[in-house]
Enzyme design. Structure first.
Site, PDB file in Angstrom:
ATOM      1  N   GLN A 126       0.620  -1.515   0.042  1.00  0.00           N
ATOM      2  CA  GLN A 126      -0.021   0.050  -0.122  1.00  0.00           C
ATOM      3  C   GLN A 126       0.904   1.277   0.065  1.00  0.00           C
ATOM      4  O   GLN A 126       1.623   1.566   1.054  1.00  0.00           O
ATOM      5  CB  GLN A 126      -0.856   0.107   1.322  1.00  0.00           C
ATOM      6  CG  GLN A 126      -1.792   1.197   1.371  1.00  0.00           C
ATOM      7  CD  GLN A 126      -2.330   1.363   2.577  1.00  0.00           C
ATOM      8  OE1 GLN A 126      -1.496   0.891   3.971  1.00  0.00           O
ATOM      9  NE2 GLN A 126      -3.586   1.717   3.149  1.00  0.00           N
ATOM     10  N   GLY A 127       0.591   2.124  -1.083  1.00  0.00           N
ATOM     11  CA  GLY A 127       1.578   3.207  -1.074  1.00  0.00           C
ATOM     12  C   GLY A 127       0.731   4.241  -0.811  1.00  0.00           C
ATOM     13  O   GLY A 127       0.252   5.135  -1.707  1.00  0.00           O
ATOM     14  N   SER A 129       1.164   6.726   2.335  1.00  0.00           N
ATOM     15  CA  SER A 129       1.962   7.766   3.417  1.00  0.00           C
ATOM     16  C   SER A 129       3.012   8.085   2.770  1.00  0.00           C
ATOM     17  O   SER A 129       3.918   7.378   1.814  1.00  0.00           O
ATOM     18  CB  SER A 129       2.372   7.116   4.651  1.00  0.00           C
ATOM     19  OG  SER A 129       1.194   6.639   5.253  1.00  0.00           O
ATOM     20  N   GLU A 244     -12.427  -2.064   6.969  1.00  0.00           N
ATOM     21  CA  GLU A 244     -12.184  -3.145   8.083  1.00  0.00           C
ATOM     22  C   GLU A 244     -13.200  -2.494   9.235  1.00  0.00           C
ATOM     23  O   GLU A 244     -13.363  -1.282   9.359  1.00  0.00           O
ATOM     24  CB  GLU A 244     -10.845  -2.694   8.937  1.00  0.00           C
ATOM     25  CG  GLU A 244      -9.933  -3.670   8.335  1.00  0.00           C
ATOM     26  CD  GLU A 244      -8.765  -3.493   9.224  1.00  0.00           C
ATOM     27  OE1 GLU A 244      -8.164  -2.289   9.203  1.00  0.00           O
ATOM     28  OE2 GLU A 244      -8.079  -4.533   9.711  1.00  0.00           O
ATOM     29  N   SER A 380      -3.874   6.869  13.393  1.00  0.00           N
ATOM     30  CA  SER A 380      -3.299   6.764  14.806  1.00  0.00           C
ATOM     31  C   SER A 380      -4.456   6.943  15.764  1.00  0.00           C
ATOM     32  O   SER A 380      -5.469   7.583  15.561  1.00  0.00           O
ATOM     33  CB  SER A 380      -2.378   7.834  14.814  1.00  0.00           C
ATOM     34  OG  SER A 380      -2.974   9.108  14.976  1.00  0.00           O
ATOM     35  N   GLU A 382      -4.684   9.067  18.338  1.00  0.00           N
ATOM     36  CA  GLU A 382      -5.123  10.366  18.439  1.00  0.00           C
ATOM     37  C   GLU A 382      -5.997  10.934  17.446  1.00  0.00           C
ATOM     38  O   GLU A 382      -7.249  11.599  17.894  1.00  0.00           O
ATOM     39  CB  GLU A 382      -3.838  11.388  18.303  1.00  0.00           C
ATOM     40  CG  GLU A 382      -2.815  11.158  19.343  1.00  0.00           C
ATOM     41  CD  GLU A 382      -1.949   9.999  19.168  1.00  0.00           C
ATOM     42  OE1 GLU A 382      -2.150   9.394  18.180  1.00  0.00           O
ATOM     43  OE2 GLU A 382      -1.182   9.815  20.240  1.00  0.00           O
TER      44      GLU A 382
END
Ligand SMILES: Cc1cc2nc3c(=O)[nH]c(=O)nc-3n(C[C@H](O)[C@H](O)[C@H](O)COP(=O)(O)OP(=O)(O)OC[C@H]3O[C@@H](n4cnc5c(N)ncnc54)[C@H](O)[C@@H]3O)c2cc1C
Length: 395
Positions: A126-127, A129, A244, A380, A382
């Site tokens: 998976q590209g 980030s 998901e 993340s 957060e």
């Protein structure tokens, strides 16, 4: 709300249980028990066994090999897999690109990729980030400039898990710089053997090499590898990231780990390695974990039940992600504590041990470190808390 399984669901659970008992190779199961490193071959082998049974890509549409299971059956399947110490298949194939191609792929893309993706004849990475685009993914810069019937890619991706093994990448690339950031992004498929791609390893704190940097230098990708419309890749990506749901908290995995912790507690008590006071402290910690895990499981079951009745479980997925990953990390903290000083050693050559004699003690430190990532990737914690604050609490 009905939270007990029906007789049909119990029969289904027994069927899954007996399949896993017979089909899961012992060496794979043992690796999972020992927290040993699973290589590409291990994951491919297991996904092919599941695929032969029709259970590798159960949530895909039936016409592409999926099972029309209810959310509860899916939940049971995931839980039984974890309790049997069965590895998961490749998430990039099963949960990410597969469902996206089923929905957005052209007939030619479906024909070319879907069966091979389910059987893991193609290993995907998976590209998404980039160094300046993680949580703020829409600020990605790697460009794809149209040149006749090709796009020409230049730029860099980062944190690309398993890129060193990948045959193909699905990724997000900027095809337009004007307008809103989200509007100029396109979703492309690319063959990792295309000239101009360089993969450079990143060693993570667990000593493993799973993540990579990937550089693009005038990489030519045929336009037929565009998924969805040019400039509308953000919609495809959002769909992919939302795929998901019911398994996100990985409660089965945590339950299995808790039972291992209980076994360790019994082993250390029997061998007299724990002073009485230590035993009490440990018993209290395990009881706390068990109570929290049970609460999380009930939350997950409520989400599954609501989903089964069309209740829309999306908003709760962020809670399950945060609490589920916190729980997974707590388990590794307890294992490390139990292992004591002997558990602090990292294997010499880096990476998790594959030496069965070292068992859980040898795996404690690398496993502790490897689980730090679960609260970062997949959005993340957060950021999940921001989502909870906005969508659930209305803050
Ligand atoms: C082991 C590993 C494997 C990965 N595999 C892949 C992969 O295969 N493919 C891929 O495309 N990506 C992958 N990722 C990337 C992952 O998705 C990103 O790391 C993640 O989205 C966070 O982005 P970032 O690292 O740029 O951190 P940043 O976005 O820079 O965030 C740094 C910190 O600031 C916090 N933060 C940022 N914005 C806010 C905000 N608005 N409010 C509150 N807090 C905020 C974050 O939560 C984090 O704690 C992987 C990452 C890891 C660690």
């Amino acid at each position: 709300m009905q939270l007990d399984f029906t007789p049909a669901e119990i029969a289904f659970r027994d069927e899954v249980r007996s399949f896993l008992r017979d089909a899961l190779p012992d060496d794979l199961r043992q690796k999972m028990v020992d927290r040993a490193h699973l290589g590409k071959d291990d994951i491919v082998r297991w996904q092919r066994i599941l695929n032969a049974r029709g259970w590798a890509v159960t949530h895909w549409p039936a016409e592409y090999g999926g099972q029309q299971w209810t959310p509860t059956e899916r939940y049971i399947f995931q839980e039984e897999m974890a309790l049997a110490h069965a590895p998961e298949g490749s998430p990039f194939n099963v949960n990410m690109i597969g469902p996206v191609l089923c929905r957005f792929g052209t007939p030619a893309q479906k024909e070319r990729f879907l069966a091979a993706t389910a059987n893991i004849d193609i290993w995907w990475c998976q590209g998404f980030s980039e160094p300046g685009a993680g949580s703020d993914l829409a600020s990605l810069k790697t460009s794809a400039v149209r040149d006749g019937d090709h796009y020409v890619l230049n730029g860099q991706k980062i944190w690309t898990t398993q890129a060193q093994h990948a045959d193909w990448m699905f990724g997000l690339f900027r095809t337009d710089n004007s307008g809103k950031q989200q509007q100029g992004i396109s979703f492309l498929l690319l063959d990792m053997r295309t000239p101009g791609i360089t993969v450079r390893p990143i060693e993570t704190i667990d000593g493993e090499h799973d993540a990579n940097e990937v550089f693009f230098d005038d990489v030519r990708v045929p336009v037929e590898n565009l998924v969805g419309e040019e400039g509308r890749g953000w919609d495809v990506a959002k769909n992919l990231l939302g795929n998901e749901r019911s398994g996100i908290a990985r409660i089965g995995l945590s339950k299995e780990r808790l039972s291992q912790l209980r076994a360790l507690e019994a082993q250390l008590t029997a061998s007299g390695e724990l002073a009485e006071e230590e035993r009490h402290v440990l018993a209290r910690k395990l009881a706390e974990v068990e109570v929290d895990l049970r609460a999380l499981e009930l939350t997950q079951l409520r989400v599954v039940a609501a989903d089964a009745h069309g209740g829309g479980a999306n908003a709760a997925a962020s809670i399950l992600k945060v609490k589920g990953t916190e729980m997974q990390q707590r388990m590794t903290e307890l294992v490390t504590e139990l292992a004591g000083p002997a558990g602090l050693a990292m294997p010499q050559a880096g990476g998790r041990t594959n030496d069965p004699d070292e068992g859980w003690v040898g795996a404690a430190a690398p496993f502790y470190f490897t689980m730090r990532k679960v609260s970062i990737f997949g959005g993340s914690n957060e950021i999940q808390k921001n989502i909870i604050a906005k969508t659930l609490l209305g803050l």
